[in-house]
Scaffold this motif. Structure first.
Motif, PDB file in Angstrom:
ATOM      1  N   LEU A  64      -7.418  -0.030  -5.871  1.00 54.16           N
ATOM      2  CA  LEU A  64      -6.043   0.346  -6.219  1.00 54.16           C
ATOM      3  C   LEU A  64      -5.689  -0.159  -7.619  1.00 54.16           C
ATOM      4  O   LEU A  64      -5.040   0.549  -8.387  1.00 54.16           O
ATOM      5  CB  LEU A  64      -5.065  -0.193  -5.183  1.00 54.16           C
ATOM      6  CG  LEU A  64      -5.146   0.460  -3.809  1.00 54.16           C
ATOM      7  CD1 LEU A  64      -4.289  -0.294  -2.805  1.00 54.16           C
ATOM      8  CD2 LEU A  64      -4.748   1.926  -3.876  1.00 54.16           C
ATOM      9  N   SER A  88     -10.427  -2.833  -1.404  1.00 49.43           N
ATOM     10  CA  SER A  88      -9.423  -1.778  -1.552  1.00 49.43           C
ATOM     11  C   SER A  88      -8.344  -2.185  -2.558  1.00 49.43           C
ATOM     12  O   SER A  88      -7.857  -1.337  -3.305  1.00 49.43           O
ATOM     13  CB  SER A  88      -8.819  -1.394  -0.197  1.00 49.43           C
ATOM     14  OG  SER A  88      -8.309  -2.508   0.481  1.00 49.43           O
ATOM     15  N   LYS A 100      -6.303   6.519  -4.278  1.00 46.86           N
ATOM     16  CA  LYS A 100      -5.054   5.883  -3.849  1.00 46.86           C
ATOM     17  C   LYS A 100      -4.821   6.043  -2.356  1.00 46.86           C
ATOM     18  O   LYS A 100      -4.403   5.086  -1.679  1.00 46.86           O
ATOM     19  CB  LYS A 100      -3.877   6.455  -4.631  1.00 46.86           C
ATOM     20  CG  LYS A 100      -3.822   5.956  -6.046  1.00 46.86           C
ATOM     21  CD  LYS A 100      -2.663   6.555  -6.801  1.00 46.86           C
ATOM     22  CE  LYS A 100      -2.620   5.922  -8.184  1.00 46.86           C
ATOM     23  NZ  LYS A 100      -2.083   6.773  -9.186  1.00 46.86           N
ATOM     24  N   PHE A 107       1.195   3.390  -3.140  1.00 47.59           N
ATOM     25  CA  PHE A 107      -0.046   4.037  -3.574  1.00 47.59           C
ATOM     26  C   PHE A 107      -0.355   5.251  -2.706  1.00 47.59           C
ATOM     27  O   PHE A 107      -0.758   6.295  -3.226  1.00 47.59           O
ATOM     28  CB  PHE A 107      -1.200   3.038  -3.548  1.00 47.59           C
ATOM     29  CG  PHE A 107      -1.021   1.933  -4.538  1.00 47.59           C
ATOM     30  CD1 PHE A 107      -1.302   2.133  -5.880  1.00 47.59           C
ATOM     31  CD2 PHE A 107      -0.536   0.697  -4.148  1.00 47.59           C
ATOM     32  CE1 PHE A 107      -1.109   1.127  -6.813  1.00 47.59           C
ATOM     33  CE2 PHE A 107      -0.347  -0.325  -5.066  1.00 47.59           C
ATOM     34  CZ  PHE A 107      -0.627  -0.108  -6.394  1.00 47.59           C
ATOM     35  N   SER A 167      -7.167   2.041 -10.173  1.00 49.70           N
ATOM     36  CA  SER A 167      -6.432   3.293 -10.256  1.00 49.70           C
ATOM     37  C   SER A 167      -5.087   3.105 -10.964  1.00 49.70           C
ATOM     38  O   SER A 167      -4.617   3.992 -11.671  1.00 49.70           O
ATOM     39  CB  SER A 167      -6.209   3.834  -8.835  1.00 49.70           C
ATOM     40  OG  SER A 167      -5.352   4.927  -8.857  1.00 49.70           O
ATOM     41  N   GLY A 202      -5.517   2.820  -0.315  1.00 52.04           N
ATOM     42  CA  GLY A 202      -4.208   2.386   0.174  1.00 52.04           C
ATOM     43  C   GLY A 202      -4.166   2.307   1.683  1.00 52.04           C
ATOM     44  O   GLY A 202      -3.633   1.347   2.259  1.00 52.04           O
ATOM     45  N   ALA A 259       0.814  -1.222   0.000  1.00 51.39           N
ATOM     46  CA  ALA A 259       0.000   0.000   0.000  1.00 51.39           C
ATOM     47  C   ALA A 259       0.846   1.269   0.000  1.00 51.39           C
ATOM     48  O   ALA A 259       0.396   2.305  -0.496  1.00 51.39           O
ATOM     49  CB  ALA A 259      -0.929   0.006   1.207  1.00 51.39           C
TER      50      ALA A 259
END
Length: 163
Positions: free
Chosen positions: A85, A81, A65, A15, A88, A69, A12
């Motif tokens: 991500l 999530s 993000k 991001f 994105s 993230g 994460a």
């Protein structure tokens, strides 16, 4: 599991950092995204409520993000999530690393490296999106529930027809 508690924040982090950076420098990121937006602008009919301004899109992507993230890092709705991500990452990669358009071999190699790095991140997100943490998947649970319901209906109809 300790592995997930370590791996999720690690995955994460790029991001969250990228989202914060995009918010801080939205105009610069919008310039990078503009050529891709210009290429795709005439191909799709979007509702009027959907923004087409590059700066607004960059800011919206940055918020996705950061929020997704952070949620992923803390293990909150990790599958959802991870998918956010991934959603994105795809346009970001296409806009920021079009190695196929680079004329200079050095620039092409650099863009290809970043493109492949993002492809690796996408692979990690796909694994995370499919990770049920050892629990049965929603599909399995739905099939099992349908089977149990069918069995109950069959038993009930046997009782009714037997009386």
């Amino acid at each position: 599991m300790i592995l997930r508690r370590l791996a999720r924040p690690m995955l994460a982090s790029i991001f969250i950092y990228g989202g914060v950076n995009a918010l801080r420098q939205a105009e610069g990121h919008a310039e990078v995204a503009k050529p891709l937006l210009d290429k795709t602008a005439g191909r799709q009919q979007l509702p009027e409520a959907v923004p087409t301004d590059p700066v607004t899109l960059v800011r919206a992507d940055a918020v996705v993000k950061i929020v997704a993230g952070t949620a992923f890092a803390f293990g909150k709705l990790p599958r959802l999530s991870a998918l956010a991500l991934l959603g994105s990452l795809v346009p970001t990669t296409a806009a920021a690393h079009p190695f196929w358009e680079a004329k200079d071999p050095g620039e092409r190699q650099q863009q290809l490296t970043h493109f492949l790095k993002n492809a690796g991140l996408a692979g990690g997100l796909l694994i995370a999106a499919a990770d049920t943490e050892g629990k049965p998947s929603l599909g399995w649970r739905a099939r099992r529930a349908a089977k149990k319901a069918s069995e109950k209906v069959a038993k009930a109809s046997e009782k009714v027809s037997g009386n």
